[in-house]
Every structure is written in structure tokens, then in C-alpha cells.
Design a protein around this motif. Structure first.
Motif, mmCIF file in Angstrom:
data_model
loop_
_atom_site.group_PDB
_atom_site.id
_atom_site.type_symbol
_atom_site.label_atom_id
_atom_site.label_comp_id
_atom_site.label_asym_id
_atom_site.label_seq_id
_atom_site.Cartn_x
_atom_site.Cartn_y
_atom_site.Cartn_z
ATOM 1 N N GLY A 39 -17.972 30.175 -33.820
ATOM 2 C CA GLY A 39 -18.781 30.901 -34.813
ATOM 3 C C GLY A 39 -18.535 32.394 -34.821
ATOM 4 O O GLY A 39 -19.311 33.142 -35.418
ATOM 5 N N GLN A 52 -10.201 31.717 -35.433
ATOM 6 C CA GLN A 52 -10.112 30.255 -35.248
ATOM 7 C C GLN A 52 -9.561 29.537 -36.480
ATOM 8 O O GLN A 52 -9.100 28.408 -36.409
ATOM 9 C CB GLN A 52 -11.465 29.649 -34.833
ATOM 10 N N SER A 114 -24.360 30.039 -29.939
ATOM 11 C CA SER A 114 -23.550 28.979 -30.586
ATOM 12 C C SER A 114 -23.403 27.785 -29.638
ATOM 13 O O SER A 114 -23.496 26.622 -30.052
ATOM 14 C CB SER A 114 -22.163 29.516 -30.948
ATOM 15 N N ASP A 141 -13.799 27.426 -25.576
ATOM 16 C CA ASP A 141 -13.637 28.298 -26.743
ATOM 17 C C ASP A 141 -12.652 27.674 -27.736
ATOM 18 O O ASP A 141 -11.562 27.232 -27.347
ATOM 19 C CB ASP A 141 -13.066 29.665 -26.315
ATOM 20 N N ALA A 142 -13.051 27.724 -29.017
ATOM 21 C CA ALA A 142 -12.192 27.146 -30.063
ATOM 22 C C ALA A 142 -10.862 27.885 -30.184
ATOM 23 O O ALA A 142 -9.938 27.405 -30.836
ATOM 24 C CB ALA A 142 -12.925 27.189 -31.397
#
Ligand SMILES: Nc1ccn([C@@H]2O[C@H](COP(=O)(O)OP(=O)(O)OP(=O)(O)O)[C@@H](O)[C@H]2O)c(=O)n1
Ligand SMILES: O=C(CO)[C@H](O)[C@H](O)COP(=O)(O)O
Length: 386
Positions: A39, A52, A114, A141-142
Motif C-alpha cells: 500500500g 510495486q 497495512s 514486502d510486496a
């Protein structure tokens, strides 16, 4: 996943995905889920698109991270936190790249919020929820696309088995202290691998791209339009390619074999094809190969490169006629580019003089190697000459 505490795991390798292969699931079928905070706005990247969603080889970065997690069969659910404004973008990514076991929640104003929203979705146990309550949640983490299954396994196992050591509390991350202070949860610090780095700045996107390119260039399939014959010019080229491409797995044979074994070659994650046409200046074999690739959907996740190799032998075919045929590559390449198949042509000079022929083949092998390693879209539809 974060590079540290148990219950927080780092990003997985974006290797092309045989889903569910790899190390055994955690002992006693531990119920594991993952939360991917996605996010953020990526301020340090300095581009309008949150990092991302920035593209690496035409695919959003987060898709590589999802792929790395979803191919781990013992991770039952993957919850991604995204801002409301990016919810549709994320849904499109899930659909286009066929991601599985992924649920979305709304992101919070900070990374921790998030993550919290993702955890709530997993903890709620609502009757209409398709999520089941896990014993361990991996936080990843993305924007850390390279995480290996064995690392995820270490983290999940540590979360189940270990308590918090004095050493970890002394030298571990702040997160370990927070877990103990607020949740009375004992945490364990697991050493991460160098692959667990986070995409933060623009240069990191280039670094991620070159790592992925290298990984998808490790296997090459050479298709010949003739039967196996040791003295064949195509086989000389094959030998040169093997010399150029140290440590690269090379599978070769006529298209009829490759056709039969294509599913296997695809399963072995081959994204580079060299179609050697000695007998003709037509594209029939290349077309057949490209059609098989189209049907396989191999190129959904990674660009597949196909190099159509031809020989310029003045004796057998008239030059003008040959060139006229070969220029069809432009149209064919344009058509298959839509499917993420990168088609290039290579014309190798075929003199009678043996030494000159060896030079041509060597140059041809160098061009092929460069095209495979670089996957540069500027060469799509071009007919290069060696
Ligand atoms: N409110 C937020 C902020 C960050 N993240 C996520 O947390 C991860 C790590 O954070 P970071 O690298 O700091 O990402 P950004 O906040 O997007 O980047 P920057 O700090 O450069 O703005 C990212 O996957 C990011 O999307 C999130 O889910 N929710
Ligand atoms: O790069 C990060 C956030 O920007 C890391 O993932 C983070 O520093 C790890 O944090 P935590 O201690 O909360 O797990």
C-alpha cells in the motif's frame, strides 16, 4: 518478507514457476498464510506509479513476488494490502497473470497498519470468508521479489519452534522487541539471504530486471529443420553455442522431437529458442514453433525469445529470392509480439571456405547469445547478419 523476525519472511526468487515444487512443507502440516503489504507510494523511486506496480520485463513487480510465494504449495492464503485507488489495478494483475490463492484488503496509512489489516482478514474467521485462520503468518514486502522457498520454510518453522533468545533481543530488529512488548510473543531472528533486498530506488528496478533476465536465459532449446547429422552446419553452430553459453542447459533436435517434448521443455522453464533452418529460406519451421509456444501460454509470465537462423549460401538459392522470403520476419514478429514472444532473424554467411565458415558460425553464436541474454525489444523483427 522482512529480513528478520519469525512470522515475518523475505521475498522469494522469481524463478519461472513450477508451482508447489521444492522443499517439504513445514512439519505437521503447519497452517501458513502470507501478508504482502503493497500500500505504499514508493516516494524514493521518484516516479508516479507506486513501485510495486512498476514494470520489470513488461510485468508489474508485485506479480513476481506473488509468483514466488504462490508456488510454495504449503502457503495456503496470500493476503495483499493495497490502497483503494489501486484495488482494480491489483485485480487486473491477478487475473492477467493467473495468480492463485490471493485475497485483497485495503491498505493502511503506514506499513504496519497495512500489515495489521491483512492479519485481521486472516484472524476474523468470518463465515463468508474463504480464508482460513493460520497458525503462522509470513509478512513479506510486496517489493522484495526474490525469495526462495527454503527461506520461507526456515522462517515458518522458526515461528513455530523457537522462543526469543537474549541474543536476538540484543541484536535483532526493533520488530522483535515490539512483538515481545505488545503481544508477549517470543520471536526468533532468522538470517536472510542476499536475495532478500528491497526495490527502493529506480536503479533497483534495473537490477531486478537483469537478475530475472539471467535466470530465464539458463536453458536454451535449439530446433533443427533436419535430422541429426554430426557433420551438419547446424550442429557446428550448436557446438559453438555450447562454448559461448557456459553453464547453460541446451536441448536440441528436429522440430518433430521438440514438438513431442515441448511440454517437457516448457516445464523445464525454457524461455529461449533457436530455430535453425538449413534446408530452406522459408519460415515454416519457425512458424510451427511459434504456434506451439502460443498454445502453451509459456509467455504469460516471461518474454520468450525465438531466433530464426538461416544460412546465406549463394550457390543453392538466389540471393534476392532468399531476402524476399526472409523479410517476412517483420510481419510475423509483429504478430507474435502481442503474445510476449520476441522473434528475431539471423542470417549467417555460409562460404565454402572452411575457416571463413567457422568465423561466420562463431559470430552467429555470439549474436544469438547476446539476443538471448539481453532480450532487447529493439531487435524484434530485425534480420541480423553474421
Ligand atoms: N502505508 C503503507 C506503506 C508501505 N507499504 C508497503 O510496505 C513495503 C515496504 O515499504 P517501503 O519500501 O517503505 O515502501 P514505500 O512506502 O512505498 O516507499 P517509500 O518509503 O520510498 O515511499 C512496500 O511493499 C510498501 O508498498 C504499505 O503496505 N502500506
Ligand atoms: O524495508 C522495510 C520497510 O520499509 C522492512 O521490511 C522493514 O524495515 C522491516 O520492518 P519490521 O521491523 O516492521 O518488520
Amino acid at each position: 518478507m522482512d529480513p528478520g523476525p519469525a512470522g515475518a519472511a523475505g521475498p522469494a526468487e522469481p524463478g519461472p514457476g513450477v508451482r508447489g515444487a521444492g522443499p517439504a512443507a513445514p512439519a505437521s502440516s503447519l497452517a501458513v498464510a502470507a501478508v504482502l503489504p503493497a500500500g505504499g507510494s514508493g516516494e524514493r523511486m521518484g516516479v508516479p506509479t507506486p513501485k510495486q506496480f512498476c514494470r520489470v520485463l513488461e510485468r508489474p513487480l508485485i506479480s513476481y513476488t506473488l509468483q514466488a510465494l504462490e508456488r510454495v504449495c504449503w502457503i495456503k492464503d496470500i493476503v495483499v494490502s493495497v490502497t483503494r485507488e489501486n484495488m482494480e489495478v491489483m485485480k487486473d494483475i491477478i487475473q492477467k497473470y493467473q495468480h492463485e490463492r490471493v485475497s485483497l484488503v485495503e491498505a493502511g496509512v503506514t506499513r504496519h497498519r497495512s500489515i495489521f489489516n491483512g492479519l485481521k482478514a486472516l484472524a476474523e474467521d468470518q463465515p463468508d470468508s474463504k480464508l482460513s485462520k493460520p497458525e503462522v503468518v509470513i509478512i513479506h514486502d510486496a517489493v522484495r521479489p526474490f525469495v526462495e522457498e527454503d527461506m520461507l520454510l526456515k522462517v515458518a518453522t522458526a515461528a513455530k519452534e523457537h522462543g526469543c533468545s537474549d541474543y536476538d533481543l540484543e541484536f535483532g530488529t526493533e520488530c522483535l522487541q515490539l512483538a515481545l512488548k505488545y503481544c508477549h510473543v517470543k520471536a526468533k531472528l532468522v538470517e536472510g539471504s542476499p536475495d532478500l533486498w528491497k526495490v527502493t530506488y529506480k536503479r533497483d528496478l534495473y537490477a531486478a530486471e537483469s537478475i530475472i533476465k539471467e535466470r530465464i536465459s539458463q536453458h536454451i532449446c535449439i530446433v533443427m529443420d533436419t535430422k541429426e547429422d554430426e557433420e551438419h552446419v547446424g550442429h557446428h553452430l550448436e557446438e559453438m553455442l555450447k562454448n559461448e553459453l557456459n553453464h547453460v542447459k541446451v536441448t536440441s533436435g528436429p522440430l518433430c522431437h521438440a514438438g513431442r517434448d515441448l511440454q517437457q521443455i516448457i516445464l523445464e522453464q525454457c524461455y529461449s529458442f533457436v530455430c535453425v533452418n538449413v534446408m530452406t529460406s522459408e519460415f515454416e519451421e519457425t512458424k510451427k514453433l511459434v504456434n506451439m509456444l502460443k498454445e502453451s501460454h509459456l509467455s504469460v509470465l516471461y518474454p520468450v525469445i525465438v531466433i530464426s537462423v538461416h544460412f546465406l549460401d549463394y550457390k543453392s538459392v538466389h540471393f534476392d529470392h532468399k531476402m524476399e522470403n526472409l523479410m517476412q520476419i517483420r510481419e510475423l514478429a509483429k504478430e507474435v509480439k502481442e503474445r510476449n514472444i520476441l522473434l528475431c532473424g539471423l542470417l549467417i554467411y555460409y562460404p565454402q571456405d572452411e575457416r571463413k565458415l567457422q568465423d561466420s558460425l562463431r559470430q552467429g553464436a555470439t549474436v544469438i547469445t547476446t539476443l538471448i541474454k539481453e532480450r532487447n525489444s529493439a531487435f524484434i523483427g530485425q534480420l541480423l547478419v553474421a
